[in-house]
Design an enzyme around this catalytic site. Structure first.
Site, PDB file in Angstrom:
ATOM      1  N   GLY A  86      -9.969  -5.639  -4.592  1.00 20.48           N
ATOM      2  CA  GLY A  86      -8.739  -6.037  -5.133  1.00 20.48           C
ATOM      3  C   GLY A  86      -8.301  -5.114  -6.123  1.00 20.48           C
ATOM      4  N   LEU A  87      -7.666  -5.530  -7.137  1.00 23.65           N
ATOM      5  CA  LEU A  87      -7.160  -4.437  -8.244  1.00 23.65           C
ATOM      6  C   LEU A  87      -6.472  -3.457  -7.610  1.00 23.65           C
ATOM      7  CD1 LEU A  87     -10.145  -4.023 -10.697  1.00 23.65           C
ATOM      8  CD2 LEU A  87      -7.876  -5.325 -11.114  1.00 23.65           C
ATOM      9  N   CYS A  88      -5.631  -3.542  -6.816  1.00 28.26           N
ATOM     10  CA  CYS A  88      -4.750  -2.548  -5.994  1.00 28.26           C
ATOM     11  C   CYS A  88      -3.431  -3.024  -6.253  1.00 28.26           C
ATOM     12  CB  CYS A  88      -5.189  -2.087  -4.928  1.00 28.26           C
ATOM     13  SG  CYS A  88      -5.748  -3.472  -3.611  1.00 28.26           S
ATOM     14  N   GLY A  89      -2.812  -3.758  -7.223  1.00 28.74           N
ATOM     15  CA  GLY A  89      -1.335  -4.258  -7.457  1.00 28.74           C
ATOM     16  C   GLY A  89      -1.106  -5.213  -6.308  1.00 28.74           C
ATOM     17  N   PHE A  91      -0.678  -4.757  -3.164  1.00 21.91           N
ATOM     18  CA  PHE A  91      -0.758  -4.231  -1.712  1.00 21.91           C
ATOM     19  C   PHE A  91      -1.368  -5.375  -0.885  1.00 21.91           C
ATOM     20  CE2 PHE A  91      -4.052  -2.300   1.132  1.00 21.91           C
ATOM     21  CZ  PHE A  91      -2.925  -1.685   1.848  1.00 21.91           C
TER      22      PHE A  91
END
Lengths: 293, 138
Positions: A86-89, A91
């Site tokens: 995760g941690l990709c907005g 997306f």
């Protein structure tokens, strides 16, 4: 009002977070370069492949091949390609919501839906629907053709076996570093490939038909599964590149947000400190006045 | 001497892109050779050795499954992997050969069809690698 010490602790904490987000940004930038390179390397193969497949399939009946047979749709399958981390907005959630819309559309038409999840995030979300037929976690960090082949073979087997009648591929396509868009691709049955380019090259060069070895039909039997590999691999590469690009943007935003918070907190800290000094001064001046008295 | 343009493309990028005199490759029905101005031709490619000559110099490549197309005096190979003799790790190929042979024997006794085809493919790849490594100049 928060005490000086509290504010100080908070500032240190936020600064540490921003160090992490900044590091993640730089890691993603490096990984993005690698993923983009892989995409570049793969492009000529995919391009040539489509060209060749187009030129063969243009002079063939499409319903001869099990993988190209269109039939009435009772069960539709959606391959969801997401990232593992995760941690990709937004997306992954963009891809997931697109897949979910597709599912709702199929179900509104009274069709059954099953999922094949490539990458952890898709599975985490769709697990609760109980419709996940197969899950391929932890393969997005290293792109391997044989992973793509495994997925393609699995999907093809269930299509030929009649368990699924139509397959769609949902993934995040990479447009630029700043832009990644979820995309749906018709996967199975394989639709006849437009052969404009191929027929052009054939007519401007030597005239006459190809010599096929073995027969065109047998070649197609080999090419169609390969074509599926190419599509899956391409989707994986694009998701990989998009993931890193999205994380880069997300982490950049986070770093900026941290900076804003630190600025605000520093302001509060300074004000509080100033107030304390003023208070102390008042006391001293008051004391001195009293002594004079 | 008239030349033909040879391109070998794999998913991890183009490997060869040059004009050559003759190409010989492992096709569906056995090895075939292609000279300049060959007629339109399309064949599947098996695991094996691809040889091309360029002014008397012979080059060997190990290719695994795919197909090739000849048109407009250009021959294009689309294969899953292509390795030159220098890239091949002989020890690894030898180990792979032994492993594949062992698996093959196991699969035969247990009548497992999937493992059998897999082991056969692995063995073919290992043998092709060894052959290419042997032939290419050190």
């Amino acid at each position: 009002m928060a005490s000086l010490k509290d504010v100080k602790t908070q500032i240190t904490g936020v600064k540490k977070t921003s160090q992490i987000t900044k590091a993640m940004n730089m890691v993603s930038a490096a990984k993005l370069r690698g993923a983009q390179q892989k995409m570049e390397d793969f492009r000529p193969y995919a391009g040539k492949f489509n060209e060749a497949l187009g030129s063969i399939s243009s002079n063939m009946q499409s319903n001869e091949f099990p993988l190209m047979q269109a039939r009435e749709v009772n069960t539709a399958e959606i391959i969801v390609v997401t990232s593992d981390r995760g941690l990709c907005g937004s997306f992954n959630s963009n891809i997931i919501s697109m897949a979910e819309k597709l599912m709702n559309k199929y179900e509104a038409e009274g069709k059954k839906v099953s999922f094949v999840c490539v990458g952890k995030k898709g599975n985490q979300y769709f697990k609760k629907t109980g419709k996940v037929r197969k899950n391929f976690p932890d393969i997005m960090s290293h792109f391997q053709m044989f992973n793509a082949r495994e997925i393609a073979q699995d999907v093809a087997a269930s299509f030929i076996g009649g368990e699924t009648d139509e397959v769609q591929l949902v993934y995040g396509s990479f447009i630029s570093v700043a832009r990644q868009v979820p995309k749906t691709l018709h996967f199975l049955p394989v639709q006849p490939i437009e052969a404009e380019e191929a027929s052009e090259t054939a007519s401007e060069g030597q005239q006459g038909a190809y010599t096929y070895e073995p027969s065109p039909e047998e070649i197609m039997d080999v090419l169609l599964p390969l074509y599926m590999n190419v599509m899956v691999y391409n989707a994986m590469l694009e998701v990989g590149a998009s993931e890193h690009a999205a994380r880069m943007t997300a982490m950049d935003n986070a770093t900026n947000a941290c900076k804003d918070i630190v600025d605000n907190l520093t302001m509060i800290y300074n004000k509080a400190r100033q107030a304390a000094i003023t208070g102390d001064l008042m006391d001293i001046v008051g004391g001195a006045e009293a002594l004079k008295g | 001497m008239a030349t033909i343009h040879l391109e070998v493309v794999t998913p991890s990028g183009p490997v060869v892109n040059e004009d050559v005199d003759i190409v010989s490759a492992p096709g569906y029905g056995g090895d075939f050779g292609v000279l300049a101005n060959h007629s339109l031709f399309l064949s599947t490619i098996k695991i094996g050795g691809l040889v091309y000559k360029q002014g008397g110099k012979e080059n060997h490549l190990m290719v695994s499954g795919g197909f090739c197309e000849v048109s407009n005096n250009k021959i294009t190979f689309l294969v899953e992997s292509a390795e030159t003799g220098h890239e091949i790790d002989v020890d690894r190929a030898l180990r792979a050969k032994e492993r594949a042979e062992k698996r093959l024997a196991e699969a035969k006794t247990k009548q497992e069809k999937i493992n059998l085809t897999r082991a056969e493919a692995a063995l073919q790849r290992a043998l092709a690698r060894l052959k290419i490594a042997e032939r290419s100049p050190k």
